[in-house]
Scaffold this active site. Sequence first.
Site, short mmCIF file in Angstrom:
data_model
loop_
_atom_site.label_atom_id
_atom_site.label_comp_id
_atom_site.label_asym_id
_atom_site.label_seq_id
_atom_site.Cartn_x
_atom_site.Cartn_y
_atom_site.Cartn_z
N ASP A 39 -43.43 -12.99 5.66
CA ASP A 39 -43.79 -13.49 3.94
C ASP A 39 -44.65 -14.56 4.12
O ASP A 39 -44.01 -15.75 4.31
CB ASP A 39 -42.32 -13.63 3.37
CG ASP A 39 -42.55 -13.62 1.75
OD1 ASP A 39 -43.60 -13.46 1.41
OD2 ASP A 39 -41.53 -13.33 1.27
N ASP A 40 -45.78 -14.79 3.74
CA ASP A 40 -46.62 -15.66 3.68
C ASP A 40 -46.95 -16.28 4.88
O ASP A 40 -47.33 -17.67 4.95
CB ASP A 40 -46.07 -16.78 2.63
CG ASP A 40 -46.16 -16.23 1.20
OD1 ASP A 40 -46.60 -15.10 0.74
OD2 ASP A 40 -45.52 -16.93 0.22
N CYS A 77 -47.59 -11.12 -2.65
CA CYS A 77 -46.50 -10.50 -2.15
C CYS A 77 -46.26 -9.12 -2.63
O CYS A 77 -46.40 -8.04 -1.92
CB CYS A 77 -45.15 -11.15 -2.24
SG CYS A 77 -45.24 -13.01 -1.93
N ARG A 81 -46.43 -5.25 -1.00
CA ARG A 81 -45.32 -4.24 -0.70
C ARG A 81 -45.40 -2.90 -1.53
O ARG A 81 -44.97 -1.84 -0.89
CB ARG A 81 -43.93 -5.11 -0.95
CG ARG A 81 -43.83 -6.20 -0.29
CD ARG A 81 -42.80 -7.38 -0.65
NE ARG A 81 -43.29 -8.59 0.04
CZ ARG A 81 -42.61 -8.95 1.11
NH1 ARG A 81 -41.63 -8.09 1.88
NH2 ARG A 81 -42.81 -9.99 1.83
N LYS A 135 -36.81 -8.67 1.83
CA LYS A 135 -36.97 -8.90 0.53
C LYS A 135 -37.78 -7.50 0.04
O LYS A 135 -38.64 -6.71 0.72
CB LYS A 135 -38.38 -9.84 0.71
CG LYS A 135 -39.08 -10.14 -0.57
CD LYS A 135 -39.96 -11.21 -0.27
CE LYS A 135 -41.13 -11.46 -1.46
NZ LYS A 135 -41.99 -12.25 -1.26
N HIS A 227 -41.65 -17.85 3.57
CA HIS A 227 -41.94 -18.28 2.26
C HIS A 227 -40.98 -19.27 1.60
O HIS A 227 -40.02 -19.61 2.24
CB HIS A 227 -41.32 -16.75 1.34
CG HIS A 227 -41.81 -17.01 -0.07
ND1 HIS A 227 -41.24 -17.68 -0.98
CD2 HIS A 227 -42.81 -16.45 -0.64
CE1 HIS A 227 -41.81 -17.61 -2.08
NE2 HIS A 227 -42.87 -16.68 -1.97
N ASP A 333 -47.47 -10.34 4.73
CA ASP A 333 -47.77 -9.61 3.59
C ASP A 333 -49.06 -10.02 2.83
O ASP A 333 -49.39 -9.66 1.86
CB ASP A 333 -46.34 -9.66 2.60
CG ASP A 333 -46.14 -11.22 2.29
OD1 ASP A 333 -46.80 -11.99 2.69
OD2 ASP A 333 -45.27 -11.26 1.26
N ASN A 334 -49.72 -11.42 3.24
CA ASN A 334 -50.77 -12.01 2.56
C ASN A 334 -51.04 -13.12 3.43
O ASN A 334 -50.24 -13.51 4.23
CB ASN A 334 -50.62 -12.35 1.17
CG ASN A 334 -49.26 -12.91 0.68
OD1 ASN A 334 -48.42 -12.22 -0.13
ND2 ASN A 334 -48.93 -13.95 1.20
#
Length: 576
Positions: A39-40, A77, A81, A135, A227, A333-334
């Site tokens: 995540d991030d 995010c 997904r 998540k 994140h 995710d990014n």
Amino acid sequence: MKIKTGRTLVAALFGVLLNAAAWAGESEKPLNFLLIVADDLGYLDLGVFGSEIETPNIDQLANEGVVLTNYHTAPMCAPSRAELMSGTDHHLAGQGLMDVNVDMRPGYEGYLNGRVVSLASRLKRVGYHTFMTGKWHLGQGSDQSPRARGFERSFVTLAGGASHYGDQIGVLKDTRAKYREDGNLVDNLPEDFYSSDYYTDKMLEFLRTQENDDKPFFAYLSFTAPHWPIQAPEADVAKQKGRYNDGYDVLRQKRFEAWKSRGFSRADLKPPLLTKDHRAWTDLTPDEQAKSARTMEVYAAMVARMDKQIGRVFDYLRKSGQWENTVVLFQSDNGPDATTGNPAFTVGDNRLDNIGRPGSWAYLGPGWASAGSAQYFLPKSYAGEGGHRVPAIVSAPNLRATQTQSDALIATYDVAPTFLELAGAKVNPASEDEQVLPVTGRSFAALIDGREFVDARGANDAFGREHSGNASIQRGDWKLLWVGDQPMYLGVKRPGPPPMSGRPMDQARFDRGAPAGTPIGSGGPWRLHNLKDDPSEREDLSAQYPDIVQALLKEWDQFVEENGVMVKSGYGDPAH
């Protein structure tokens, strides 16, 4: 670029023969799929790309598999997904604008909508166990939960972020983070809860239930690390002590040079320009430097801890004899997050020694984010390469591809058709309800199973990205980029928790900015870049090549029309 080491030509050729034999023989046993999402996570936060952070398990995956050097997510995010689960663009799947419901506009419901069938549901139909931990961020209602969208077992956090400890502190002030297990809300978390550890514990628990039956599995391990809030156990943070005292400007340059030295780009490449709000490390006060360095120490600990948990899953699969039949895809995710906060967000105790501990609420910030993706322009939320071109690695033991990296343009919505093809399932079965949107992603299964792989996107195929007034459209080496003055999503007023169907909003909220037909919000104008010559997006060539700009604008219009992208009022039918 050579990643693998200690592998002679003879061994490589022998491996190819073994792979071919495995595909022809043992491939009758269905493949398992393990999808791991960070995540991030910044591109250059991983050791394989030159980071100082220890990530041995992810690095080993890269050494054994294929690095996807041109892999793209959405810029945020939940949209990413939604694409992973749906196999189509996030504007169609319900997350056109993250968590926001706009005028009941199709594709902008604020959750994974009913017009798409999830990857989990599709694999479950053809005999797969389906497990998820971590998540979700695709809907908070019970009818929007992983359980309702095809996951047999699940333990998830519902929102986009939360405390990584068991206190269940939510993103918004005075809110409690919500979790679901198998569709049911969870009242309390264990006292020793730490997100990366617990999500891994639960995934291993689910996997152990199936190891002795004949059904394959699809496991989606979706970490909330790294994140914000930036938090990690103190013992892990102590290992990073003093590592970042020289600051983010020094780290950015070190990582950029390491990226180049490992052969991922040409030696003469220059780093992207910094944003206008970038503060030089030397301009920070000693107190600001100390807190910032401590935050990065905690962030590094988060990444290293996540890698350790990934290693636990890999070890289990090896010891249980399932590794040799499992396709693994790891990705972020990014791009890295440059957030510094929001008035509506939780505020914690960020005294120097408390950063990273329960009750703190720190952000990485733009400086360290610029080091996380030092080779690409702009962070998360934006449509610059740094916002959505992310680290991605795929590995399939006994089905090893003969190359160590692929520069083919691959997007998150390509994962679903790839897994479905490898599972022997029809991507868009004829029996499907006509109201269901088709999977539009393009399979890269041939890259995984060792067949000759031809880039599924030809030189004339356009590829678009858009979120919250930041947009791009690319065809071949040419890319148009629209940089919004401020990601619109971050300016949304949030008086309280989002409703189950997403925060309501109307078209008028975005009815400002440039001429009709351009991305919502202020910003622009369109910039033109040649990604082959200038992957860092330093030079705007729009004045030199107006014909290319006009051709790409036509592609943008088509992307908007096909995906129902909300633009400034006046473009076509605002209800499409």
